[in-house]
Design a protein around this motif. Sequence first.
Motif, mmCIF file in Angstrom:
data_model
loop_
_atom_site.group_PDB
_atom_site.id
_atom_site.type_symbol
_atom_site.label_atom_id
_atom_site.label_comp_id
_atom_site.label_asym_id
_atom_site.label_seq_id
_atom_site.Cartn_x
_atom_site.Cartn_y
_atom_site.Cartn_z
ATOM 1 N N ASN A 179 0.826 -1.214 0.000
ATOM 2 C CA ASN A 179 0.000 0.000 0.000
ATOM 3 C C ASN A 179 0.858 1.261 0.000
ATOM 4 O O ASN A 179 0.469 2.284 -0.580
ATOM 5 N N GLU A 180 2.018 1.192 0.661
ATOM 6 C CA GLU A 180 2.898 2.365 0.679
ATOM 7 C C GLU A 180 3.437 2.660 -0.716
ATOM 8 O O GLU A 180 3.570 3.829 -1.102
ATOM 9 N N ILE A 181 3.744 1.626 -1.493
ATOM 10 C CA ILE A 181 4.208 1.854 -2.865
ATOM 11 C C ILE A 181 3.064 2.395 -3.717
ATOM 12 O O ILE A 181 3.264 3.222 -4.610
ATOM 13 N N LYS A 182 1.849 1.961 -3.428
ATOM 14 C CA LYS A 182 0.673 2.491 -4.128
ATOM 15 C C LYS A 182 0.567 3.999 -3.909
ATOM 16 O O LYS A 182 0.276 4.762 -4.839
ATOM 17 N N SER A 183 0.825 4.443 -2.672
ATOM 18 C CA SER A 183 0.817 5.881 -2.375
ATOM 19 C C SER A 183 2.030 6.577 -2.974
ATOM 20 O O SER A 183 1.964 7.730 -3.410
ATOM 21 N N LEU A 184 3.159 5.861 -2.991
ATOM 22 C CA LEU A 184 4.422 6.430 -3.481
ATOM 23 C C LEU A 184 4.303 6.908 -4.920
ATOM 24 O O LEU A 184 4.858 7.954 -5.290
ATOM 25 N N VAL A 185 3.570 6.167 -5.755
ATOM 26 C CA VAL A 185 3.560 6.472 -7.189
ATOM 27 C C VAL A 185 2.487 7.484 -7.589
ATOM 28 O O VAL A 185 2.369 7.809 -8.784
ATOM 29 N N GLN A 186 1.741 7.986 -6.639
ATOM 30 C CA GLN A 186 0.736 8.996 -6.978
ATOM 31 C C GLN A 186 1.405 10.225 -7.586
ATOM 32 O O GLN A 186 2.381 10.744 -7.055
ATOM 33 N N ASN A 187 0.885 10.680 -8.725
ATOM 34 C CA ASN A 187 1.405 11.848 -9.446
ATOM 35 C C ASN A 187 2.814 11.641 -9.988
ATOM 36 O O ASN A 187 3.495 12.607 -10.336
ATOM 37 N N ALA A 188 3.283 10.400 -10.051
ATOM 38 C CA ALA A 188 4.608 10.100 -10.595
ATOM 39 C C ALA A 188 4.468 9.491 -11.987
ATOM 40 O O ALA A 188 3.405 8.976 -12.358
ATOM 41 N N ASP A 189 5.543 9.573 -12.774
ATOM 42 C CA ASP A 189 5.525 8.943 -14.095
ATOM 43 C C ASP A 189 6.620 7.890 -14.256
ATOM 44 O O ASP A 189 6.714 7.245 -15.301
ATOM 45 N N GLU A 190 7.458 7.723 -13.215
ATOM 46 C CA GLU A 190 8.545 6.737 -13.289
ATOM 47 C C GLU A 190 8.749 6.110 -11.919
ATOM 48 O O GLU A 190 8.639 6.784 -10.887
ATOM 49 N N LEU A 191 9.045 4.811 -11.900
ATOM 50 C CA LEU A 191 9.253 4.090 -10.656
ATOM 51 C C LEU A 191 10.536 3.281 -10.742
ATOM 52 O O LEU A 191 10.765 2.569 -11.725
ATOM 53 N N TYR A 192 11.370 3.394 -9.701
ATOM 54 C CA TYR A 192 12.568 2.568 -9.556
ATOM 55 C C TYR A 192 12.268 1.457 -8.558
ATOM 56 O O TYR A 192 11.837 1.728 -7.430
#
Length: 344
Positions: A13-26
Amino acid sequence: MRILNNIDSSHFNEIKSLVQNADELYIISPFLMESFDVFFDEIVAPSGIKRIVLVTTLKDNDPDLFKKANSLYSFSVNCLTRAIAYRVHVDNKLHGKIYIASKDGSPIRGIITSANFTDRGLSHNHEWGVQIDESAALKQIIADISKVSSHALTNEELHNIIVKIDSYTKNSGEPTPPKINLEINSFIKHKVVETKSDVRYFIKPVGFSDEPFEPSRVLSSDIEAMHFSKRRPNSVRVGDILLCYGVGSTKLLGYFEVISEPYIWNDDYRWPWEVKARNLCPKYSQAWYKFDNTISSTQASFDSKLPITYVGGRTLGALQFGADKIRLSYEFAQHVISIIEGSV
């Protein structure tokens, strides 16, 4: 900074929140979930993620390769199906677990944690981590990772790696063969060249306070027995290097390559464990007392900005309290070796 765990919430769930408004994920993790389907369905698809950078391990002869082949296949298929750009990098010394979300090329949030990118790591294991919102610190992490990981694997390299792993499993006749003989790193064409081998370097006292190493004594010009204290020196392996100094004078005696596994030579002796070691600079060892190369002078002539010990320490003080060895940094070990070699 915010503390995260899998007790009050979950890393999923924390990663779900992490990617809000982002366009790239490491995604930086040694271990990976076998199927990425749920992750893409519940996290990637609803977000604005357009690119994913995956950094993981691909070690030769590793039983984890069988799961990793499934992971890489699932990851790449999900990216291709959903038109997500992706890169896969390899770092076979990776142990950290880091997840970073970026927007327009700039990191906005990141998680540093104990949780691997696996189903258990993200949701079930008792894991803790911290969320960081400092862009400069996250940029530095990304830069550090890029220094030590391989170039991005091509689709052909990924395909060949997966096919070889799958073929090995089919040919073995067992789901997980008990002994693995599977090399896949030859498919990675653009690996970072390792400038340092896996050889370990140790500073090693010879003698002890009640029986110091006398100036009249010399070490063997060929094979020497090196002694260790009551506990088996498990960290010392065949091929490692022992840089020795004499207790009393603290002068360097030479450096030696370990050629045997540790064994007990005398259970009643103060230092009962022994290894055999080959003298790599016998000319120096035969005349060590003529040179003023002490532990303190060697440290003083070393770059003050670099660590002396393998764990990053700047002193060898533990030797004064009975330590039978200290693992050295590669840089300091090479400095000591250059002093020994340069003296003869």
